[in-house]
Design a protein around this motif. Structure first.
Motif, mmCIF file in Angstrom:
data_model
loop_
_atom_site.group_PDB
_atom_site.id
_atom_site.type_symbol
_atom_site.label_atom_id
_atom_site.label_comp_id
_atom_site.label_asym_id
_atom_site.label_seq_id
_atom_site.Cartn_x
_atom_site.Cartn_y
_atom_site.Cartn_z
ATOM 1 N N LYS A 210 0.845 -1.190 0.000
ATOM 2 C CA LYS A 210 0.000 0.000 0.000
ATOM 3 C C LYS A 210 0.884 1.245 0.000
ATOM 4 N N THR A 211 0.345 2.318 -0.558
ATOM 5 C CA THR A 211 1.083 3.573 -0.664
ATOM 6 C C THR A 211 0.626 4.531 0.434
ATOM 7 N N LEU A 212 1.596 5.087 1.148
ATOM 8 C CA LEU A 212 1.290 6.024 2.228
ATOM 9 C C LEU A 212 1.968 7.353 1.958
ATOM 10 N N GLU A 213 1.298 8.416 2.315
ATOM 11 C CA GLU A 213 1.891 9.757 2.235
ATOM 12 C C GLU A 213 2.553 10.074 3.573
ATOM 13 N N VAL A 214 3.789 10.559 3.500
ATOM 14 C CA VAL A 214 4.542 10.884 4.709
ATOM 15 C C VAL A 214 5.033 12.322 4.614
ATOM 16 N N LYS A 215 4.822 13.070 5.676
ATOM 17 C CA LYS A 215 5.297 14.459 5.730
ATOM 18 C C LYS A 215 6.579 14.491 6.554
ATOM 19 N N ILE A 216 7.677 14.854 5.919
ATOM 20 C CA ILE A 216 8.973 14.956 6.598
ATOM 21 C C ILE A 216 9.129 16.384 7.106
ATOM 22 N N PRO A 217 9.167 16.592 8.418
ATOM 23 C CA PRO A 217 9.255 17.963 8.940
ATOM 24 C C PRO A 217 10.630 18.576 8.718
ATOM 25 N N ALA A 218 10.658 19.886 8.551
ATOM 26 C CA ALA A 218 11.924 20.596 8.369
ATOM 27 C C ALA A 218 12.783 20.462 9.616
ATOM 28 N N GLY A 219 14.069 20.200 9.413
ATOM 29 C CA GLY A 219 15.014 20.106 10.521
ATOM 30 C C GLY A 219 15.191 18.721 11.089
ATOM 31 N N ILE A 220 14.539 17.722 10.511
ATOM 32 C CA ILE A 220 14.668 16.361 11.036
ATOM 33 C C ILE A 220 16.112 15.896 10.921
ATOM 34 N N ASP A 221 16.555 15.082 11.878
ATOM 35 C CA ASP A 221 17.966 14.673 11.911
ATOM 36 C C ASP A 221 18.096 13.167 11.698
ATOM 37 N N ASN A 222 19.293 12.747 11.447
ATOM 38 C CA ASN A 222 19.586 11.338 11.190
ATOM 39 C C ASN A 222 19.172 10.481 12.386
ATOM 40 N N GLY A 223 18.477 9.370 12.125
ATOM 41 C CA GLY A 223 18.061 8.455 13.184
ATOM 42 C C GLY A 223 16.713 8.770 13.798
#
Length: 371
Positions: A210-223
């Motif tokens: 299934k396909t999901l939409e994901v919102k990546i917030p500004a400033g997210i860091d590795n891990g």
């Protein structure tokens, strides 16, 4: 001799909750249990007293009668002696229900929450800094269209498990202990499928993407992880689904290295620029900026550009950009260029320490070392 107050026996107030009663009973039952106190009549009597108090106070009807009329409101002989039916084994079954997966609370097949899933998402440093929307494809379980989720072949139906009687749980007696566990035949479902559905092999569900939409917030860091609620594995026997965790992995950048909200980069400059000073242009994640390198800048010097780093997810303001100067030695010189450098070398050497203060300091340290 008159009986002690049940609440006093367990060391509780009269408004104690059922969980508090169970906790107190567990502690005292372990303390006075006959197996821990062999040939100790006093401990045995206290154990019986504690067990009686527990059985009375965990029965809502008996507790209500006891609270109103005291010992006169309940049968004083109930739960008072022996380890037979309704005795220690059943009483302890409630206490250890959380550990062994059963207890009296189970009135039917056990309901389990679905497992959580993890999805690794690789993004660029620019995407992490500015945020973006994306779509991902993850494996998911859907109801089987052939059997409509029953798991049985069309025209047939699941039947009640004969081992557990449809409860999904069976009780195992081990000495004084009565342990409730998942039925080994139906695996907790309470049903047996004589003729499994050929499309799903009796599972009642099939795997699809299934396909999901994901919102990546500004400033997210590795891990860091983003939770997508309810998009994990489906639950068992009608239990809630688990969650999907999207774990962020930032690709190595060709210019910048990130440390928290700060960025670092190496800034090569020419020998002449380092000696004479001047304006240089450096990249940032939001475009190019210019600043002036002072005359006589040495290799390894660090310049801080405030606010040119990354604004973290939980930060109120952006980090800084640290530019580390690397003075580049010229290569593949022509004869004319080499002669000019030799002339410069002679000139600076004749000028003494004022042109090369670091060399003078270093030579003085060397002399002190050998002397």
């Amino acid at each position: 001799m008159a009986k002690r107050d049940y609440y006093e026996t367990l060391g509780l107030a009269k408004n104690a909750s059922e969980d508090e009663i169970k906790k107190a009973y567990r502690k005292l039952a372990m303390k006075y249990h006959p197996d821990r106190n062999p040939d100790n009549k006093e401990a045995e009597e206290k154990f019986k007293e504690v067990k009686e108090a527990y059985e009375m106070l965990t029965n809502p009807e008996k507790r209500e009668a006891y609270d109103r009329y005291g010992h006169a409101g309940v049968d004083p002989n109930m739960g008072g002696g022996g380890f037979g039916a309704g005795g220690f084994g059943d009483a302890f079954g409630d206490i250890f229900g959380d550990i062994f997966g059963g207890g009296r609370r189970s009135a039917g097949p056990q309901v389990y929450r679905g497992a959580d899933l993890r999805y690794n998402l690789e993004i660029t440093l620019e995407q992490a800094a500015h945020g973006f929307d994306t779509t991902i494809r993850v494996p998911a379980w859907d109801k089987c269209d052939t059997c409509h989720g029953s798991g049985a072949k069309p025209g047939t139906s699941p039947v009640t498990c004969s081992t557990c009687g449809g409860h999904g749980q069976v009780r195992m007696q081990q000495g004084f202990f009565s342990i409730q566990q998942t039925c080994p035949k139906c695996h907790g479902t309470g049903k047996i499928i004589p003729e499994p559905c050929p499309a799903c092999s009796g599972a009642g569900r099939i795997k699809r993407n299934k396909t999901l939409e994901v919102k990546i917030p500004a400033g997210i860091d590795n891990g860091m992880r983003i939770r997508s609620s309810g998009n994990g594995e489906p639950g068992t026997n009608g239990g809630p689904p688990g969650d999907l965790y999207v774990e962020i992995h930032i690709k190595p950048h060709q210019v910048f290295q990130r440390e928290g909200d700060d960025l670092h980069c190496e800034m090569p400059i020419s020998f002449a620029k380092a000696a004479l000073g001047g304006e240089i242009e450096v990249p940032t994640l939001s475009g190019k900026v210019s600043f002036t390198v002072p005359e006589g800048t040495q290799s390894g010097k660090t310049f801080r550009l405030k606010g040119k780093g990354v604004k973290g997810v939980r930060s109120g303001y952006p980090g800084d950009l640290f530019c580390h100067v690397v003075v580049e030695t010229p290569v593949k010189l022509t004869e004319k260029q080499k002669e000019l450098l030799r002339e410069l070398e002679r000139s600076t050497t004749e000028g003494g320490a004022k042109h090369s203060p670091q060399s003078k300091t270093w030579m003085d340290k060397v002399k002190d070392f050998f002397e």
